[in-house]
Design a protein around this motif. Structure first.
Motif, short mmCIF file in Angstrom:
data_model
loop_
_atom_site.label_atom_id
_atom_site.label_comp_id
_atom_site.label_asym_id
_atom_site.label_seq_id
_atom_site.Cartn_x
_atom_site.Cartn_y
_atom_site.Cartn_z
N GLU A 10 0.88 -1.29 -0.14
CA GLU A 10 0.43 0.13 -0.05
C GLU A 10 0.58 1.12 -0.33
O GLU A 10 0.49 2.08 -0.51
CB GLU A 10 -1.67 -0.11 1.28
N LEU A 11 1.92 1.20 0.67
CA LEU A 11 2.83 2.24 0.61
C LEU A 11 3.83 2.36 -0.48
O LEU A 11 3.78 4.05 -1.38
CB LEU A 11 4.36 1.94 1.77
N LEU A 12 3.60 1.77 -1.00
CA LEU A 12 4.67 1.76 -2.90
C LEU A 12 3.15 2.23 -3.75
O LEU A 12 3.88 2.94 -4.18
CB LEU A 12 5.24 -0.32 -2.75
N ALA A 13 1.89 1.27 -3.33
CA ALA A 13 1.41 1.93 -4.02
C ALA A 13 1.32 3.54 -4.31
O ALA A 13 0.44 4.97 -5.37
CB ALA A 13 0.15 1.52 -3.54
N GLU A 14 0.84 4.02 -3.08
CA GLU A 14 0.40 6.01 -2.80
C GLU A 14 2.11 6.34 -3.25
O GLU A 14 1.97 7.66 -4.54
CB GLU A 14 0.97 5.93 -0.95
N ARG A 15 3.46 5.66 -3.23
CA ARG A 15 4.76 6.25 -3.94
C ARG A 15 4.23 6.58 -5.66
O ARG A 15 4.39 7.55 -5.92
CB ARG A 15 5.82 5.89 -3.45
N ALA A 16 3.99 5.39 -5.64
CA ALA A 16 3.68 5.43 -7.43
C ALA A 16 2.51 6.70 -7.83
O ALA A 16 2.96 6.87 -8.94
CB ALA A 16 3.46 3.94 -7.89
N ALA A 17 1.33 6.71 -6.89
CA ALA A 17 0.45 7.44 -7.62
C ALA A 17 1.57 9.19 -7.52
O ALA A 17 0.92 9.77 -8.23
CB ALA A 17 -0.49 7.68 -6.72
N VAL A 18 1.98 9.12 -6.20
CA VAL A 18 2.56 10.96 -6.65
C VAL A 18 3.27 10.48 -7.94
O VAL A 18 3.06 11.79 -8.44
CB VAL A 18 3.25 10.81 -5.31
N VAL A 19 4.03 10.11 -8.09
CA VAL A 19 5.53 9.86 -9.49
C VAL A 19 3.92 10.01 -10.69
O VAL A 19 4.38 10.74 -11.60
CB VAL A 19 5.74 8.67 -10.30
N ARG A 20 2.94 9.69 -11.07
CA ARG A 20 1.73 9.11 -12.10
C ARG A 20 1.48 11.21 -12.13
O ARG A 20 0.64 11.04 -12.82
CB ARG A 20 1.25 8.17 -12.07
N GLU A 21 0.52 11.68 -10.97
CA GLU A 21 0.69 12.65 -11.15
C GLU A 21 1.33 13.93 -11.23
O GLU A 21 0.87 14.75 -11.77
CB GLU A 21 -0.15 12.77 -9.15
N VAL A 22 2.56 13.67 -10.47
CA VAL A 22 3.55 14.70 -10.84
C VAL A 22 4.32 14.83 -12.16
O VAL A 22 4.38 15.77 -13.15
CB VAL A 22 4.61 14.90 -9.33
N ASP A 23 4.37 13.61 -12.73
CA ASP A 23 4.89 13.65 -13.78
C ASP A 23 4.03 12.50 -14.26
O ASP A 23 3.86 11.95 -14.77
CB ASP A 23 5.77 12.57 -13.79
N GLY A 24 3.23 13.41 -15.69
CA GLY A 24 1.91 13.13 -15.74
C GLY A 24 2.49 12.05 -17.67
O GLY A 24 1.56 11.54 -18.12
N GLU A 25 3.76 12.01 -17.80
CA GLU A 25 4.28 10.97 -18.89
C GLU A 25 4.61 9.80 -18.22
O GLU A 25 5.06 9.02 -18.92
CB GLU A 25 5.23 12.36 -19.76
#
Length: 299
Positions: free
Chosen positions: A19-34
């Motif tokens: 779950e922690l890893l998924a939250e970090r991944a969501a940050v990447v997708r949101e800040v880096d749209g590419e």
């Protein structure tokens, strides 16, 4: 290096860590749209986070004009070397004030910090752009206003007192308001490339650009002396009312594109005067003087 220098670490990811890893991944997708970040391995998520940091301009990595949270994340990413440690150890330990916040709360702090850092350089350039456009008497960065500015710059090329003034006019002659154009103006103002900028350099650039803009406007006023077209018209209003010692006075410039609006307003005022009771010319002029004094006093 010798094989004994290479360590291996066995990672077991229980549900809590996933779950922690998924939250970090969501940050990447949101800040880096590419970055869609399909793979949710720790190394992929860590690479996504570090990639956002690596794209930051050099000034953003040095500036103190960001929040404490942004500075903490910036410092943490700067020294990061192990993806697992960054994801599962460094971020929770350094960004959790009580050690009990949820993964989502901590991820929100990372998201906020990276978003702030990503926006810092463009926001700084925008502030400088607003300042230099105001000094150039350009009301906004719309297409027509910038097109007029480019015409004004072309009109006074060759009239600069030194190479910096001439370079300023040349750059304004192709200025589109983008980050690259604005970076070029700042580099010209402080004689430094963007990679070397500091907070002090940015402050000096704001002053230098305002000074160059002031000289640019002044040269426009004398363009007609060498046969150039007047792109700007200088005017002054000085009014004394009711025997007052203080005068209402204002010096101002009107650019060519505003001439039509000024003429239309003059026509409206003239129509209102002609449509009413017939007055002596002195009364009409007195009324216009009073109106001018009110406008000056309202500023």
């Amino acid at each position: 290096r010798h094989p004994s220098d290479i360590p291996l670490r066995w990672m077991i990811l229980p549900q809590e860590r996933r779950e922690l890893l998924a939250e970090r991944a969501a940050v990447v997708r949101e800040v880096d749209g590419e970055n869609a970040l399909v793979d949710l391995e720790p190394i992929d998520v860590a690479r996504g986070l570090i990639a956002i940091y690596d794209r930051l301009p050099d000034w953003t990595r040095r500036t103190t004009h960001v929040s404490a949270n942004a500075r903490a994340v910036r410092q943490m990413f700067k020294r990061a070397s192990d993806p697992n440690r960054l994801i599962f150890d460094d971020i929770p330990q350094e960004l959790s004030s009580t050690g009990e916040e949820t993964a989502r709360v901590v991820a929100g702090r990372v998201r906020d910090a990276l978003g702030e850092l990503s926006d810092a350089f463009p926001a700084m350039l925008l502030r400088l752009r607003e300042g230099v456009l105001a000094a150039l008497r350009v009301p906004n960065a719309s297409g027509p206003m910038l097109e007029e500015l480019r015409r004004r710059a072309v009109n006074i090329r060759g009239l600069g007192a030194d190479h910096r003034e001439e370079a300023f006019a040349v750059r304004l002659g192709r200025f589109n308001g983008g980050h690259e154009d604005m970076s070029g103006l700042v580099s010209l103002a402080i004689s430094k490339p963007p990679a070397s900028w500091t907070d002090t350099d940015v402050e000096h650039a704001a002053v230098a650009l305002a000074e160059m803009a002031r000289r640019f406007v002044r040269r426009e006023a004398f363009a007609h002396v060498v046969g150039r077209k007047d792109q700007r018209h200088s005017m002054a209003v000085v009014i004394g009312l009711n025997g007052r010692n203080a005068l209402f006075q204002r010096e101002f410039d009107v650019v060519e594109s505003d001439q039509a609006a000024a003429a239309a307003l003059a026509d409206l005022l003239e129509s209102a005067i002609q449509a009413g009771e017939e007055h002596d010319q002195d009364i009409v002029l007195a009324a216009l003087a009073m109106l001018s004094a009110r406008q000056i006093g309202a500023r």
